[in-house]
Design an enzyme around this catalytic site. Structure first.
Site, PDB file in Angstrom:
ATOM      1  N   ARG A 240       0.850  -1.183   0.000  1.00 48.39           N
ATOM      2  CA  ARG A 240       0.000   0.000   0.000  1.00 48.39           C
ATOM      3  C   ARG A 240       0.887   1.235   0.000  1.00 48.39           C
ATOM      4  NH1 ARG A 240      -3.402  -2.872  -1.583  1.00 48.39           N
ATOM      5  NH2 ARG A 240      -5.440  -3.330  -0.661  1.00 48.39           N
ATOM      6  N   GLU A 269      -3.717   7.088  -4.276  1.00 50.62           N
ATOM      7  CA  GLU A 269      -3.891   6.718  -5.686  1.00 50.62           C
ATOM      8  C   GLU A 269      -5.362   6.860  -6.102  1.00 50.62           C
ATOM      9  OE1 GLU A 269      -2.113   2.773  -5.194  1.00 50.62           O
ATOM     10  OE2 GLU A 269      -4.067   1.877  -5.545  1.00 50.62           O
ATOM     11  N   HIS A 287      -0.931  -0.111  -9.826  1.00 48.36           N
ATOM     12  CA  HIS A 287      -1.595  -1.081  -8.930  1.00 48.36           C
ATOM     13  C   HIS A 287      -2.068  -2.323  -9.708  1.00 48.36           C
ATOM     14  CE1 HIS A 287      -3.903  -1.378  -4.892  1.00 48.36           C
ATOM     15  NE2 HIS A 287      -3.620  -2.589  -5.360  1.00 48.36           N
TER      16      HIS A 287
END
Ligand code: 8YV
Length: 321
Positions: A240, A269, A287
């Site tokens: 993360r 994000e 991601h």
């Protein structure tokens, strides 16, 4: 099968997953592949027994309190669950399930992609060829840092961390790790345990961040921790973004104290700190840790297995609240 169960599906999950949702449940689908804002999510949830969503929806205590009573279970299409207030869910008797294990290999592959791209300067290499700036081989062109014999520090030795370790063994790396609890020998497989995360930083020629995001771990990789790293360390993060203090990492990348970084996840994000974009020694990806056809299907099916069990009156798999 629970055909009479009303399921709210907040994102356009892979076709195989949506097909199974629609085959087995009375579904409401989101026509747009974007997360509903909180109020709309709450409005949409009326009349539904279950909600199937991704980590873009934040189930805070306020959102959970506003959900109608008929919602009995939340299924997140993710292993991470920092977007759900589990104690608020428990208080309200709301069951929560997630999708662990099935994304371990795919995410470890991306950690490796980032390690290779960062240490071997993939971004600069690609740019040189594309921009026609390659005027021939030279003995010292784009020299990077090799993996063989280097110490890989894995922060968080859960399923993903262990898959990273498995790959690293075949690259001849020496594996060190920190985890809340030391692993049994058969899972450790020779990896060297460090009781404190700080100690682990001292041996991190390569650092792979694979731990969950908790309030205590926010901005874990800050200036103080970076100072502990060996000179010219490589840092990769597939966990993360909030685990890294961006300004600290950016200044270490600029000075060369950290040789390079590979980042798949970002604090806030999809916004990305614009300073990263200016740096050639950072390899960026959006991601994509679990982004394979196989893995995303497996994540969806696992969540649906849990919902099926729950609505059949059984204990759901991977219950986290
Ligand atoms: C997902 C993830 O892509 O599972 C997780 O925790 O970070 C990723 O696999 C994302 O969270 C979608 O919900």
């Amino acid at each position: 099968m629970p055909q009479n169960v009303k399921l709210l599906v907040t994102r356009q999950f892979p076709a195989n997953v949506l097909e199974r949702c629609q085959r087995d449940y009375n579904c409401t689908l989101n026509p747009n592949d974007t997360d509903w804002p909180d109020e709309e999510l709450i409005d949409q949830s009326f009349g539904h027994d279950a909600i199937f969503f991704s980590s873009g929806n934040k189930f805070t205590a306020d959102v959970i309190a506003a959900l109608p009573n008929e919602v009995k279970i939340l299924a997140t299409f993710s292993v991470g669950y920092e977007h759900i207030d589990l104690s608020a869910a428990l208080k309200r008797n709301l069951v929560v399930v997630n999708t662990p294990h099935v994304l371990n290999e795919a995410t470890a592959d991306i950690a490796f992609m980032l390690m290779l791209c960062a240490s071997r300067r993939a971004r600069e290499a690609d740019k040189m060829v594309r921009n026609s700036d390659w005027h021939g081989w030279t003995p010292t062109q784009l020299l990077g840092i090799g993996m063989q014999g280097k110490r890989l520090a894995i922060l968080g030795m859960g399923g993903i961390g262990r898959e990273v370790a498995k790959r690293a063994r075949s690259f001849g790396m020496i594996i060190h790790y920190h985890n809340r609890n030391r692993l049994p020998e058969h899972l450790e497989q020779g990896a060297i345990y460090h009781q404190s995360a700080e100690d682990l930083m001292k041996v991190a020629d390569f650092l792979s961040i694979n731990c969950p995001m908790t309030p205590k771990m926010k901005y874990f990789l800050n200036t103080d921790k970076i100072k502990l790293l060996p000179n010219q360390a490589i840092v990769v993060n597939t966990a993360r973004g909030g685990l890294v203090h961006d300004d600290s990492l950016i200044s270490a990348l600029k000075s060369g104290r950290v040789f390079a970084a590979g980042l798949d996840v970002f604090g806030g994000e999809p916004a990305v700190n614009p300073e990263y974009l200016k740096l050639d020694n950072v390899f960026l990806s959006p991601h994509i840790g679990s982004a394979t056809f196989e893995t995303r299907d497996a994540m969806g099916f696992l969540a649906l297995d849990s919902l099926d069990a729950f609505f059949a009156g059984k204990e759901p798999l991977n219950r986290i609240a």
